[in-house]
Design an enzyme around this catalytic site. Structure first.
Site, PDB file in Angstrom:
ATOM      1  N   HIS A 199      -7.657  -5.298   0.725  1.00 39.63           N
ATOM      2  CA  HIS A 199      -6.343  -5.006   0.923  1.00 39.63           C
ATOM      3  C   HIS A 199      -5.628  -5.560   2.356  1.00 39.63           C
ATOM      4  CE1 HIS A 199      -3.921  -1.568   0.055  1.00 39.63           C
ATOM      5  NE2 HIS A 199      -4.184  -0.900   1.429  1.00 39.63           N
TER       6      HIS A 199
ATOM      7  N   ASP B 101      -0.469  -4.091  -3.728  1.00 42.53           N
ATOM      8  CA  ASP B 101      -1.663  -3.343  -3.638  1.00 42.53           C
ATOM      9  C   ASP B 101      -1.255  -1.785  -3.247  1.00 42.53           C
ATOM     10  OD1 ASP B 101      -5.028  -4.058  -2.309  1.00 42.53           O
ATOM     11  OD2 ASP B 101      -4.321  -3.887  -4.280  1.00 42.53           O
TER      12      ASP B 101
ATOM     13  N   SER C 280       0.843  -1.118   0.097  1.00 39.25           N
ATOM     14  CA  SER C 280      -0.092  -0.114  -0.190  1.00 39.25           C
ATOM     15  C   SER C 280       0.738   1.422   0.195  1.00 39.25           C
ATOM     16  CB  SER C 280      -0.902  -0.108   1.252  1.00 39.25           C
ATOM     17  OG  SER C 280      -1.956   0.897   0.778  1.00 39.25           O
TER      18      SER C 280
END
Ligand code: 71H
Length: 399
Positions: free
Chosen positions: A324, A267, A244
């Site tokens: 996620h 991600d 992320s």
């Protein structure tokens, strides 16, 4: 105390037993702080480290979740307090040639211990992995030290220096910094991603010093002999990886440090990055995305990395049935219904999801670091060839 869920963090599948140890140098907020995962000498009975090493991390997690601190500390402690990392704390390092190196960057609101399923797997397969803890106020919590006389305490009220703290240093905690109402997000995140990139590079510099046999002063008094890491690392085979916000950090670190030969972004959240950075990244990049997190604008930024000359080495896959939180360890630790409600689990079995992520990563690392192992058996995963994968993205892109 027991925990209410059956979950546990899966051990590595590779041939090596895995050890881990914490390193901090220097003691200030500007220093390097990481957890090292490494192939170790087998020691079945040794102690496994706590997944959440200090209660302050739970305070930070509450802040991040905008929960009440004292209530959620009890809930988190009950839910996660007794989990162990499938690695042996301070186990003796197992010398066996030179290992390739990976620097791992955590996401917003996370910290260095929350991706142990990934880091332990990589170490078990013969990598040395440094999971950095960022001091950019994006972590739920992190700590550093101040010289007791640096604290600026008036001498009369100086606190009794903590006897366990290293030589008269006082522990200081930094907690997650939420966006202030009305504050523009980009300037903060852009500043943070730059600090994060520098911290990944600084961690690599420390590893290079350790590899050269230099005696480094670890502020944390761990029972691990860091000099055993002399000549342990293959400095031609170094990669950077992250989840992320840590995925954006991968791009930033690749751009700034050519010693990172390739990057794997899990991600990735591309928002914090400057537009000009995309043409400056020359190394291969692998985007491994979840089904539910991505959106057109974010994918469009990832695609910008594919227009440059080395687009052949830019790969993207999507793991269907994942969310996620399928990448951090939380996905293993809650029962199905809590997991689904808190969006910590997708439809896909968490073990299947992380296995696909790890195997695809190993295949990509073999290809771009020139590793002579059998990870190429998973080359088809890089192309998205699996019942639970698709090549590229499921997001309807901007035409
Ligand atoms: C609450 C409002 N909001 C603050 C900004 C947080 C919104 N949020 C979704 C969350 C993290 C969530 C989470 C964690 C942990 C439990 C627990 F209960 F299990 F502890 C539950 C529920 C809450 C799912 C995210 O931020 C997602 N996200 C993340 S999550 C990384 C992470 C954080 C803490 C962890 F313990 C494990 C992993 N890393 C990023 O780099 C980015 C984003 C978004 C953009 C960039």
């Amino acid at each position: 105390m027991g925990n209410s869920n059956s979950g546990r963090i899966p051990p590595g599948n590779g041939p090596s037993a895995v050890g881990c140890s914490d390193f901090m140098m220097d003691h200030t907020i500007g220093g390097t702080f990481f957890r090292l995962y490494y192939p170790c000498v087998e020691d079945e009975k040794a102690e496994k480290p706590d997944w959440i090493p200090r209660k302050e991390y739970l305070y930070g997690l509450a802040d991040f979740m905008q929960f009440n601190r004292s209530l959620s500390e009890k809930i988190f402690n009950y839910l996660f307090g007794s989990y162990k990392i499938p690695a042996v704390m301070n186990a003796p390092y197992k010398q066996n040639g030179k290992y390739p190196v990976i620097v791992f960057s955590h996401g917003l609101g996370a910290f260095r211990t929350l991706y142990s399923a990934i880091c332990v797997e990589l170490a078990s397969q013969g990598f040395i992995v440094a999971a950095v803890e960022h001091r950019d106020e994006s972590a739920s919590a992190t700590f550093f030290f101040e010289k007791t006389d640096e604290t600026g305490e008036k001498k009369t009220t100086m606190p009794k220096p903590d006897p366990t703290a290293p030589d008269n240093l006082t522990e200081k905690w930094m907690y997650y910094r939420a966006l202030k109402p009305g504050e523009a997000e980009f300037p903060l995140r852009n500043k943070q991603v730059k600090k994060r990139g520098d911290e990944c590079i600084a961690a690599l510099d420390r590893l290079i010093e350790m590899n050269s046999g230099k005696k480094l002063e670890n502020v944390l008094q761990t029972k691990f002999d860091w000099t055993t890491l002399e000549n342990s690392m293959d400095l031609c085979r170094i990669a950077v990886m992250g989840h992320s916000f840590g995925g954006a950090t991968v791009i930033e670190a690749l751009c700034k440090e050519v010693k990172f030969k390739c990057g794997i972004a899990l991600d990735a959240w591309m928002f914090p990055l400057d537009d000009e950075i995309y043409v400056r990244v020359k190394q291969p990049v692998f985007f491994i995305n979840s089904e539910k997190f991505q959106w057109a604008g974010n994918i469009m930024r990832m695609r910008k990395l594919e227009t440059s000359s080395t687009s052949m080495q830019r790969k993207m896959i999507t793991i269907m049935g994942t969310v996620h939180q399928s990448f951090p360890d939380f996905t293993f630790l809650t029962g199905c219904w809590i997991g689904k409600i808190l969006k910590l689990k997708g439809e896909l079995d968490p073990q299947v999801g992380i296995d696909l992520c790890n195997k695809a990563s190993l295949a990509f690392l073999q290809r771009h670091l020139g590793i002579e192992k059998d990870f190429n058996q998973w080359d088809n995963l890089i192309e998205g060839k699996d019942v639970n994968l698709i090549p590229g993205t499921n997001v309807k892109e901007i035409s």
